[in-house]
Design a protein around this motif. Structure first.
Motif, PDB file in Angstrom:
ATOM      1  N   GLY A   1       0.814  -1.204   0.000  1.00  0.00           N
ATOM      2  CA  GLY A   1       0.000   0.000   0.000  1.00  0.00           C
ATOM      3  C   GLY A   1       0.850   1.258   0.000  1.00  0.00           C
ATOM      4  N   ALA A   2       1.928   1.249   0.795  1.00  0.00           N
ATOM      5  CA  ALA A   2       2.832   2.403   0.822  1.00  0.00           C
ATOM      6  C   ALA A   2       3.500   2.598  -0.523  1.00  0.00           C
ATOM      7  N   LEU A   3       3.889   1.490  -1.180  1.00  0.00           N
ATOM      8  CA  LEU A   3       4.494   1.596  -2.510  1.00  0.00           C
ATOM      9  C   LEU A   3       3.499   2.176  -3.512  1.00  0.00           C
ATOM     10  N   LYS A   4       2.269   1.741  -3.442  1.00  0.00           N
ATOM     11  CA  LYS A   4       1.258   2.240  -4.390  1.00  0.00           C
ATOM     12  C   LYS A   4       0.974   3.714  -4.137  1.00  0.00           C
ATOM     13  N   ASP A   5       0.878   4.100  -2.870  1.00  0.00           N
ATOM     14  CA  ASP A   5       0.637   5.507  -2.567  1.00  0.00           C
ATOM     15  C   ASP A   5       1.793   6.395  -3.024  1.00  0.00           C
ATOM     16  N   ALA A   6       2.993   5.827  -3.064  1.00  0.00           N
ATOM     17  CA  ALA A   6       4.160   6.578  -3.528  1.00  0.00           C
ATOM     18  C   ALA A   6       4.328   6.506  -5.041  1.00  0.00           C
ATOM     19  N   GLY A   7       3.433   5.760  -5.709  1.00  0.00           N
ATOM     20  CA  GLY A   7       3.525   5.620  -7.165  1.00  0.00           C
ATOM     21  C   GLY A   7       4.600   4.668  -7.618  1.00  0.00           C
ATOM     22  N   ASN A   8       5.012   3.743  -6.742  1.00  0.00           N
ATOM     23  CA  ASN A   8       6.141   2.858  -7.058  1.00  0.00           C
ATOM     24  C   ASN A   8       5.765   1.383  -7.114  1.00  0.00           C
ATOM     25  N   LEU A   9       4.478   1.064  -7.121  1.00  0.00           N
ATOM     26  CA  LEU A   9       4.064  -0.340  -7.117  1.00  0.00           C
ATOM     27  C   LEU A   9       4.043  -0.873  -8.540  1.00  0.00           C
ATOM     28  N   ASN A  10       4.658  -2.056  -8.753  1.00  0.00           N
ATOM     29  CA  ASN A  10       4.649  -2.668 -10.083  1.00  0.00           C
ATOM     30  C   ASN A  10       3.907  -4.003 -10.043  1.00  0.00           C
ATOM     31  N   PRO A  11       3.497  -4.526 -11.213  1.00  0.00           N
ATOM     32  CA  PRO A  11       2.677  -5.744 -11.241  1.00  0.00           C
ATOM     33  C   PRO A  11       3.346  -6.957 -10.602  1.00  0.00           C
ATOM     34  N   ARG A  12       4.662  -7.070 -10.664  1.00  0.00           N
ATOM     35  CA  ARG A  12       5.320  -8.225 -10.043  1.00  0.00           C
ATOM     36  C   ARG A  12       5.166  -8.175  -8.529  1.00  0.00           C
ATOM     37  N   GLN A  13       5.205  -6.988  -7.961  1.00  0.00           N
ATOM     38  CA  GLN A  13       4.995  -6.850  -6.521  1.00  0.00           C
ATOM     39  C   GLN A  13       3.562  -7.202  -6.150  1.00  0.00           C
ATOM     40  N   VAL A  14       2.616  -6.824  -6.994  1.00  0.00           N
ATOM     41  CA  VAL A  14       1.225  -7.195  -6.767  1.00  0.00           C
ATOM     42  C   VAL A  14       1.067  -8.713  -6.833  1.00  0.00           C
ATOM     43  N   SER A  15       1.765  -9.352  -7.785  1.00  0.00           N
ATOM     44  CA  SER A  15       1.723 -10.816  -7.871  1.00  0.00           C
ATOM     45  C   SER A  15       2.252 -11.451  -6.591  1.00  0.00           C
ATOM     46  N   PHE A  16       3.330 -10.899  -6.053  1.00  0.00           N
ATOM     47  CA  PHE A  16       3.859 -11.406  -4.785  1.00  0.00           C
ATOM     48  C   PHE A  16       2.787 -11.337  -3.705  1.00  0.00           C
ATOM     49  N   GLY A  17       2.145 -10.190  -3.579  1.00  0.00           N
ATOM     50  CA  GLY A  17       1.145 -10.007  -2.538  1.00  0.00           C
ATOM     51  C   GLY A  17      -0.053 -10.912  -2.712  1.00  0.00           C
ATOM     52  N   LYS A  18      -0.524 -11.050  -3.946  1.00  0.00           N
ATOM     53  CA  LYS A  18      -1.684 -11.897  -4.195  1.00  0.00           C
ATOM     54  C   LYS A  18      -1.346 -13.351  -3.897  1.00  0.00           C
ATOM     55  N   LEU A  19      -0.192 -13.814  -4.368  1.00  0.00           N
ATOM     56  CA  LEU A  19       0.214 -15.196  -4.153  1.00  0.00           C
ATOM     57  C   LEU A  19       0.420 -15.490  -2.675  1.00  0.00           C
ATOM     58  N   ALA A  20       1.221 -14.673  -2.009  1.00  0.00           N
ATOM     59  CA  ALA A  20       1.588 -14.937  -0.621  1.00  0.00           C
ATOM     60  C   ALA A  20       0.396 -14.809   0.317  1.00  0.00           C
ATOM     61  N   ASN A  21      -0.381 -13.757   0.162  1.00  0.00           N
ATOM     62  CA  ASN A  21      -1.447 -13.502   1.126  1.00  0.00           C
ATOM     63  C   ASN A  21      -2.628 -14.442   0.967  1.00  0.00           C
ATOM     64  N   VAL A  22      -2.976 -14.808  -0.272  1.00  0.00           N
ATOM     65  CA  VAL A  22      -4.091 -15.736  -0.440  1.00  0.00           C
ATOM     66  C   VAL A  22      -3.712 -17.113   0.086  1.00  0.00           C
ATOM     67  N   ARG A  23      -2.503 -17.565  -0.207  1.00  0.00           N
ATOM     68  CA  ARG A  23      -2.063 -18.856   0.322  1.00  0.00           C
ATOM     69  C   ARG A  23      -2.062 -18.845   1.841  1.00  0.00           C
TER      70      ARG A  23
END
Length: 384
Positions: free
Chosen positions: A303-325
């Motif tokens: 969330g902090a990365l996205k608010d700073a404009g620095n979030l990329n799709p690979r980081q989103v993939s990490f979050g989706k994969l790790a948190n759902v599991r």
């Protein structure tokens, strides 16, 4: 349940207000009835949409057109509290804001924005997102839905599947092949040739409307095209928005399961003492809390990365994969602590566990997100 790591201390006053407001809404409007909705396979979207709009939750991270214009972390916190109620509720809000409103807001014409966004932000109009097809889920580049020119109009033919809100939507954002590549179309659902039968006999996301979409010579004016994007960049950017909400939302589902397990362990007595006093149960609970806290920290960081404009799709993939599991593992452990009671809808655990099986698959399967990270680490693509 105590927040041992004081993770929510990171929230600013506005974010705390959003958290508390959504929590109250879920407690008052969702939790008393959601088990019945799940059992019956229904979701009162038309009733809930105006209330969600009044709270500013629909398209809340977008600017203008009646949208709240919050930061990304606020949107994430709202998703967390919504999914603590039910994944179907969070899915409704996520599809409306990130998959239907976002592409119109980001890539639409001024006329498209003015026509749809204020009504969707208020909950007057409901949207859906048509990308996945019966034969093309993880490989949307080979979609078969096709739009061809006919004078100044377009003729749309094809089918989409597993579409949240499809049968109740007023507008569908549909992605289709054209002679010039993949394009997005804003399709009013009352257009002749459009149909959206609901998918039944689901054992997951039952408190959610899931549909197929069919397009049989659907004639659209030239103004139906999203003018500012072509290619897969359009739908994939929408999916990144939605996946961000998911990686926050599943923390709420995990927390709800953990809280239920903790409460149950303190009141269920076996062998003369609460089962929470046994070492095996405490070990389960400790690891469940560790998993929930780690997922929460991941969500806050992204969330902090996205608010700073620095979030990329690979980081989103990490979050989706790790948190759902992590959330699914926590739900399964909670189910085991509740024993036979864990499979009844008197407790939220089996409902969350079943829902998370769908969340594991939609918006990119765990396999696809694994390969995204594998490519990021090695520079080698395994699926192209």
């Amino acid at each position: 349940m105590e927040d041992l790591l004081r993770i929510d201390d990171r929230l600013n006053p506005d974010q705390r207000l959003i958290r508390d407001t959504v929590t109250s809404f879920v407690t008052d409007r969702i939790l008393p009835d959601v088990a019945d909705w799940f059992e019956r396979g229904t979701f009162p979207a038309r009733e809930l949409a105006p209330a969600l709009g009044e709270l500013g939750l629909l398209g809340m991270h977008l600017e203008g057109y009646g949208c709240a214009g919050t930061d990304a972390t606020s949107y994430g916190v709202a998703c967390r509290e919504l999914e603590a109620g039910d994944s179907g509720l969070r899915s409704f809000v996520s599809v409306q804001g990130s998959l239907a409103m976002f592409p119109i807001w980001k890539y639409g014409s001024a006329e498209q924005k003015e026509e749809w966004l204020p009504r969707m932000a208020s909950g007057e109009a409901i949207g859906c997102f048509g990308l996945t097809e019966p034969d093309h889920g993880s490989d949307p580049s080979n979609m078969r839905t096709f739009a061809k020119r006919d004078g100044s109009d377009w003729i749309l033919n094809g089918a989409k599947m597993w579409i949240t809100n499809g049968s109740i939507a007023d507008v569908a954002v549909v992605w289709a092949q054209t002679d010039d590549g993949i394009r997005g179309f804003v399709v009013p659902t009352d257009t002749p040739g459009f149909s959206a039968p609901e998918i039944h006999k689901k054992l997951s996301l039952r408190a959610s409307v899931t549909s197929s979409l069919y397009f049989d010579d659907v004639r659209l004016p030239s103004t139906a095209v999203l003018p500012e994007v072509s290619g897969l960049k359009g739908p994939l950017s929408c999916l990144s928005e939605a996946r961000f909400g998911i990686l926050w939302g599943v923390v709420g589902a995990a927390r709800a399961c953990l809280e239920s397990a903790v409460d149950y362990s303190k009141t269920r007595v076996q062998f003369g003492k609460p089962i929470g006093a046994f070492q095996l149960t405490q070990e389960k609970l400790a690891w469940m809390y560790v998993g929930t806290a780690q997922a929460s920290l991941t969500a806050f960081h992204l969330g902090a990365l996205k608010d700073a404009g620095n979030l990329n799709p690979r980081q989103v993939s990490f979050g989706k994969l790790a948190n759902v599991r992590a959330a699914l593992d926590i739900a399964r452990q909670a189910r085991s602590i509740l024993g036979g009671n864990g499979i009844t809808l008197e407790y939220p655990v089996i409902r969350h566990m079943n829902n998370l099986e769908s969340v594991l698959t939609y918006e990119g399967t765990q396999e696809i997100h694994t390969l995204v990270l594998g490519e990021a680490l090695t520079g080698l693509s395994a699926y192209r």
